[in-house]
Enzyme design. Structure first.
Site, PDB file in Angstrom:
ATOM      1  CG  HIS A 198      -1.595   0.769   1.454  1.00  0.00           C
ATOM      2  ND1 HIS A 198      -3.241   1.686   0.967  1.00  0.00           N
ATOM      3  CD2 HIS A 198      -1.376   2.492   2.070  1.00  0.00           C
ATOM      4  CE1 HIS A 198      -3.197   2.550   1.649  1.00  0.00           C
ATOM      5  NE2 HIS A 198      -2.704   3.072   1.910  1.00  0.00           N
ATOM      6  CD  GLU A 199       1.971   3.466   4.065  1.00  0.00           C
ATOM      7  OE1 GLU A 199       2.718   4.255   3.096  1.00  0.00           O
ATOM      8  OE2 GLU A 199       1.038   2.889   4.426  1.00  0.00           O
ATOM      9  CG  HIS A 218       0.621   6.037  -0.374  1.00  0.00           C
ATOM     10  ND1 HIS A 218      -0.856   6.684  -1.206  1.00  0.00           N
ATOM     11  CD2 HIS A 218      -0.319   5.389   0.642  1.00  0.00           C
ATOM     12  CE1 HIS A 218      -1.912   6.114  -0.126  1.00  0.00           C
ATOM     13  NE2 HIS A 218      -1.474   5.900   0.721  1.00  0.00           N
ATOM     14  CD  GLU A 236      -4.907   6.425   1.916  1.00  0.00           C
ATOM     15  OE1 GLU A 236      -4.657   4.963   2.403  1.00  0.00           O
ATOM     16  OE2 GLU A 236      -3.819   7.425   2.360  1.00  0.00           O
TER      17      GLU A 236
END
Length: 272
Positions: free
Chosen positions: A135-136, A139, A203
């Site tokens: 997930h990071e 980003h 997100e």
């Protein structure tokens, strides 16, 4: 940004932020007569300085240390492989002290940082941790940290303009200074409402990209459940509270929330 919905939202929000930015620059030009190129240059320098300082300050305030590869080889191997798959450079990995299980990303695709809290590593199973890290990385791939920083920069320009507008229209006394600060904060918050709106959608996009990277959404869904429960049992440090907007988990469900409701994220993840 491969997601069409994200591109459309960015086009709308980007246009609104550019309009705010143009308004702020125009104010300083009209009132102080500073040439537009100089104003633009100063604003760019300000945003870059803000970006560099916030990254350094964030890691320092959380007592960040580089994640030792000899102690956490599985995490490093996963990040190296997933970064290659995503077409980004492997970010620097940090271990931070937050008091709660959480993680965040800073920087850009070619010079990024992914930080995980000690509590997160202790709490999650391996596949859950990989979901959070993916997930990071998403980003970083989607340049989310830079977009947030640009939005904050525009908000600061508008805040300065609002402050000086109050000061110059009054007697320049303590009352005007106080009112100017209040108006400045309100103006900045108005701009940040649009930034937060795009942040909430980002997100969802990062969740989906993480699910794609690890092959399914359930590990990240389970991780969010554990992180949410862990946050309720633990107390974040003061420094951790300051970086809540950057983290994978952030509470709230309002116009001023940087994250969508956790329940909705989990529901979407389990449909992937």
């Amino acid at each position: 940004m491969r997601n069409i919905g994200l591109k459309a939202r960015m086009a709308v929000v980007g246009s609104i932020l550019f309009a705010f930015y143009t308004l702020g620059i125009s104010f300083f030009y009209a009132v102080f007569g500073v040439p537009i190129p100089i104003l633009v240059g100063l604003s760019v320098v300000f945003v870059v300085f803000q970006y560099k300082l916030s990254k350094w300050f964030t890691l320092r305030s959380l007592k960040g240390q580089e994640l030792p590869e000899d102690k956490y080889p599985e995490i490093h191997r996963f990040v190296e492989q997933t970064s290659r798959d995503m077409g980004i450079d492997k970010p620097t990995l940090y271990l931070v002290e937050m008091g709660v299980p959480n993680a965040f990303a800073l920087g850009r695709r070619g010079n990024g940082t992914v930080a995980v809290s000690r509590e997160l590593i202790q709490l999650l199973e391996r596949d859950e941790l990989e979901g959070v890290v993916a997930h990071e990385l998403a980003h970083l791939q989607n340049r989310d940290s830079i977009v947030m920083q640009l939005g904050q920069g525009v908000a600061s320009v508008i805040g300065f303009a609002a402050y000086f507008a109050v000061i110059l229209s009054g007697d320049n006394d303590l009352v005007d200074i106080f009112i100017g600060m209040i108006v400045s904060n309100i103006a900045q918050m108005l701009v940040m409402v649009f930034v937060f709106a795009i942040s909430r959608h980002r997100e969802y996009v990062a969740d989906r990209d993480a699910a794609t990277a690890i092959g399914r959404g359930d590990p990240l869904a389970r991780a969010l459940e554990k992180i949410s429960a862990g946050a309720q049992r633990s107390q974040p440090t003061d420094a951790a509270k300051e970086v809540n907007a950057l983290c994978i988990f952030g509470g709230g469900a309002s116009l001023l929330s940087t994250h969508p409701p956790t329940e909705k994220r989990i529901e979407r993840l389990r449909s992937y």
